[in-house]
Design a protein around this motif. Structure first.
Motif, PDB file in Angstrom:
ATOM      1  N   LEU A 182      41.511  52.368  27.244  1.00  0.00           N
ATOM      2  CA  LEU A 182      40.842  53.285  28.166  1.00  0.00           C
ATOM      3  C   LEU A 182      41.794  53.638  29.304  1.00  0.00           C
ATOM      4  O   LEU A 182      42.307  52.754  29.995  1.00  0.00           O
ATOM      5  N   VAL A 183      42.030  54.938  29.487  1.00  0.00           N
ATOM      6  CA  VAL A 183      42.950  55.422  30.509  1.00  0.00           C
ATOM      7  C   VAL A 183      42.211  56.324  31.479  1.00  0.00           C
ATOM      8  O   VAL A 183      41.460  57.207  31.068  1.00  0.00           O
ATOM      9  N   VAL A 184      42.407  56.096  32.764  1.00  0.00           N
ATOM     10  CA  VAL A 184      41.875  56.978  33.799  1.00  0.00           C
ATOM     11  C   VAL A 184      43.044  57.756  34.400  1.00  0.00           C
ATOM     12  O   VAL A 184      44.023  57.161  34.854  1.00  0.00           O
ATOM     13  N   VAL A 185      42.960  59.093  34.373  1.00  0.00           N
ATOM     14  CA  VAL A 185      44.012  59.955  34.918  1.00  0.00           C
ATOM     15  C   VAL A 185      43.375  60.895  35.930  1.00  0.00           C
ATOM     16  O   VAL A 185      42.389  61.573  35.614  1.00  0.00           O
ATOM     17  N   THR A 186      43.911  60.952  37.128  1.00  0.00           N
ATOM     18  CA  THR A 186      43.385  61.893  38.122  1.00  0.00           C
ATOM     19  C   THR A 186      44.093  63.237  37.982  1.00  0.00           C
ATOM     20  O   THR A 186      45.288  63.307  37.701  1.00  0.00           O
ATOM     21  N   GLY A 187      43.335  64.313  38.162  1.00  0.00           N
ATOM     22  CA  GLY A 187      43.909  65.651  38.155  1.00  0.00           C
ATOM     23  C   GLY A 187      44.289  66.160  36.785  1.00  0.00           C
ATOM     24  O   GLY A 187      45.377  66.712  36.599  1.00  0.00           O
TER      25      GLY A 187
ATOM     26  N   ARG B 164      44.637  51.493  31.632  1.00  0.00           N
ATOM     27  CA  ARG B 164      45.663  52.251  32.350  1.00  0.00           C
ATOM     28  C   ARG B 164      44.996  53.058  33.459  1.00  0.00           C
ATOM     29  O   ARG B 164      43.967  53.696  33.244  1.00  0.00           O
ATOM     30  N   LEU B 165      45.606  53.036  34.629  1.00  0.00           N
ATOM     31  CA  LEU B 165      45.197  53.920  35.725  1.00  0.00           C
ATOM     32  C   LEU B 165      46.409  54.737  36.126  1.00  0.00           C
ATOM     33  O   LEU B 165      47.431  54.177  36.535  1.00  0.00           O
ATOM     34  N   ILE B 166      46.323  56.064  35.967  1.00  0.00           N
ATOM     35  CA  ILE B 166      47.433  56.952  36.304  1.00  0.00           C
ATOM     36  C   ILE B 166      47.010  57.827  37.480  1.00  0.00           C
ATOM     37  O   ILE B 166      46.175  58.727  37.342  1.00  0.00           O
ATOM     38  N   CYS B 167      47.578  57.537  38.648  1.00  0.00           N
ATOM     39  CA  CYS B 167      47.258  58.272  39.874  1.00  0.00           C
ATOM     40  C   CYS B 167      48.210  59.451  39.992  1.00  0.00           C
ATOM     41  O   CYS B 167      49.325  59.323  40.490  1.00  0.00           O
ATOM     42  N   ASN B 168      47.751  60.603  39.534  1.00  0.00           N
ATOM     43  CA  ASN B 168      48.615  61.773  39.395  1.00  0.00           C
ATOM     44  C   ASN B 168      48.298  62.903  40.375  1.00  0.00           C
ATOM     45  O   ASN B 168      49.205  63.574  40.869  1.00  0.00           O
ATOM     46  N   ALA B 169      47.032  63.151  40.647  1.00  0.00           N
ATOM     47  CA  ALA B 169      46.629  64.343  41.407  1.00  0.00           C
ATOM     48  C   ALA B 169      47.334  64.419  42.752  1.00  0.00           C
ATOM     49  O   ALA B 169      47.534  63.409  43.429  1.00  0.00           O
ATOM     50  N   ALA B 170      47.710  65.638  43.136  1.00  0.00           N
ATOM     51  CA  ALA B 170      48.408  65.833  44.413  1.00  0.00           C
ATOM     52  C   ALA B 170      48.290  67.284  44.848  1.00  0.00           C
ATOM     53  O   ALA B 170      48.044  68.180  44.036  1.00  0.00           O
ATOM     54  N   VAL B 171      48.454  67.514  46.154  1.00  0.00           N
ATOM     55  CA  VAL B 171      48.559  68.864  46.704  1.00  0.00           C
ATOM     56  C   VAL B 171      49.845  68.936  47.525  1.00  0.00           C
ATOM     57  O   VAL B 171      50.320  67.930  48.053  1.00  0.00           O
TER      58      VAL B 171
END
Length: 554
Positions: free
Chosen positions: A57-62, A138-145
């Motif tokens: 299970l993977v969590v990806v932001t954005g 997996r936690l992938i902290c990707n979102a950005a502005v």
């Protein structure tokens, strides 16, 4: 906090004595301050296996655009992951998932507005209810502005500068809320998407203005809330705010590794996927490396350094004018493949800061990798794409990383499990360690109480008598009190044992009576042992100081 769920009762497992030992360890661990991951018993099954088909299970932001979108696609193509896309616009995500052909059985979008701490908490609540007992692998902290051209700060729902909250603070909170889930998954990874511009150990981060620099965190200490827009407390600079947020992520990754890797096994990493040429986030905006502000002679110096770096395989995509050369530019799809590598490749199963070579250096690395595949075309492509990865040496202040952690926790309201070093679950070793600690305290008492006195000749000498006296006092305390405590604790754990050997002795064998053994077991939990040790040490110190005072006289 980090314990796994109770084993399935119908499964085959250890015999009754092993179960008793595991139960004892689980009961004693919290009182002794231990964070233990209980081993799963053989045959354990659960409904989550059927629901997720054994996939991670993977969590990806954005995931509705840009790098997150391509990362989700790359993960889904492997067939080994179920991806949860944390997005602020579910309608947009639905269209993107249909256009890109995301398998609805393997992709689940959920609402998460990183501009709001309340939304982050609501997302985690929804995620945990939906996934049930399945841990997050997996936690992938990707979102950005990226808002470099704004003359003034834009504020989040919580009153923080938007780039800092969306890029860093909300991911900080999100990680704290999912850390217990990650700890339950074997080989879990937490990945932060950084930027080379946030590392002043590179030309892109340290050779061009504005430089990522948190200074003394004065703005964050004051809450980093409207009207305070910058972590360093200075006036707003959009490009610097972005770079600072990426520096904060790298520091967070390092602090998480220091605090939790050994006790949880989670790999915490920051990745620098490259200068993305077709990113919508960067479209129509100044380049991140705004070195056009620099004088020409400084550009010449930077170009000289870059040429030297290129000869050894680095800096292929960097240029002194702050632009990215088209030949070495990274596409969003290629960068997404690099995030897949960070989540999937065995080389990234350890914590680190990861980047990829470009240009000729990358081609040489790919050729070397292809040479060992034996002509398998698919393996050749995979090795060529992943062969250029390397570790980046971060350049931030490690002490400041811990300070950043503390103030970020206060600002976001994040709470964390105690950052303990792993302790042995073996009760006997706990006792041995406690005695060792007491002996160390005895030696420290000697050093603390020793001193100098006049020797009558205009000089000084060591108070040898005081040292000896202190040592004697503490030795007696440790031997007469702590030794008995340790023995009682051992008996409580191991049960009644003969005072003398049962075999190989000509002396009469004696056994401790059941009543005495039961009393010892009831009184000597590890919790009480710790308290007795503390009391013993305090008594020893007070006795030693009293002796010192008596020797010195009135």
């Amino acid at each position: 906090f980090f314990g796994s769920s109770e084993p399935h009762r119908g499964s085959s497992g250890p015999d009754s004595s092993m179960r008793l030992l595991l139960a004892l360890a689980a009961a004693v661990a919290p009182a002794a301050g231990l964070n233990l991951q209980m081993p799963a018993l053989r045959g354990q099954t659960g409904l989550t296996d059927a629901r997720f088909g054994g996939k991670k299970l993977v969590v990806v932001t954005g995931t509705s655009s840009g790098l997150g979108r391509k990362t989700a696609a790359a993960l889904l193509r492997t067939g080994k992951y179920h991806v949860v896309g944390a997005v602020r616009d579910l309608d947009k995500m639905e269209v993107v998932a249909e256009v890109d052909g995301f398998d609805p059985d393997l992709f689940t979008p959920m609402h998460c507005e990183l501009n709001s701490f309340a939304s982050v908490r609501a997302f985690v609540d929804e995620l945990k209810e939906w996934k049930a007992a399945k841990p997050v692998d997996r936690l992938i902290c990707n979102a950005a502005v990226y808002q470099p051209s704004l003359p003034y700060a834009k504020w989040s729902e919580d009153g923080h500068e938007q780039q800092m909250q969306i890029n860093y603070l909300s991911h900080f909170l999100l990680t704290s809320l999912l850390l217990d889930d990650l700890a339950k998954a074997p080989g879990a990874r937490c990945v932060f998407v950084g930027s080379v511009t946030g590392n002043d150990n590179t030309v892109g981060g340290g050779g061009v203005y504005p430089i990522a620099d948190l200074k003394k965190l004065d703005g964050l200490k004051l809450g980093a809330k409207n009207p305070i827009s910058m972590v360093d407390g200075y006036n707003f600079d959009g490009a610097k705010a972005y770079k600072d947020s990426k520096l904060c992520l790298a520091m967070l990754s390092h602090t998480l590794h220091q605090n939790y890797h050994k006790q949880t096994g989670i790999a915490f990493s920051t990745v620098y996927p490259g200068a993305i040429a077709d990113s919508a986030m960067l479209a129509g905006k100044p380049p991140l490396d705004t070195s056009a502000k620099l004088p020409s002679f400084v550009k010449a110096m930077v170009e000289f350094e870059l040429n030297a770096m290129r000869r050894i395989g680095f800096g292929q995509d960097m240029h002194a004018d702050g632009l990215t050369g088209e030949a070495e530019a990274v596409s969003t799809a290629q960068a997404g493949g690099r995030l897949l590598q960070a989540a999937h490749d065995v080389r990234c199963s350890k914590s680190g800061h990861w980047a990829w070579k470009e240009g000729d250096a990358a081609a040489e690395a790919a050729a070397a990798a292809v040479a060992i595949t034996g002509g398998d075309a698919g393996a050749d492509r995979a090795r060529a794409q992943w062969a250029s990865i390397y570790e980046v040496e971060p350049s931030f202040d490690l002490e400041m990383s811990q300070e950043l952690w503390r103030h970020s926790s206060r600002v976001t309201g994040a709470s964390w499990a105690p950052a303990n070093q792993p302790k042995s679950p073996c009760p006997t070793l706990v006792v041995v360690g406690a005695i060792t600690k007491a002996n160390n305290a005895k030696e420290d008492a000697k050093r603390t109480l020793e001193g100098l006195e006049e020797d009558g000749k205009g000089g000084f000498k060591v108070r040898a008598a005081v040292i000896g006296g202190t040592g004697t006092v503490v030795d007696a305390v440790v031997g007469n009190t702590l030794g008995r405590v340790g023995k009682l604790a051992q008996e409580a754990v191991l049960g009644a044992v003969p005072v003398e050997a049962i075999e190989g002795s000509f002396q009469e064998t004696k056994e401790r009576g059941a009543a005495e053994a039961g009393a010892a077991a009831g009184a000597a939990t590890l919790d009480e042992l710790g308290q007795k040790i503390e009391d013993t040490l305090l008594a020893g110190e007070l006795q030693a100081r009293a002796e010192l005072a008596s020797k010195r006289g009135p």
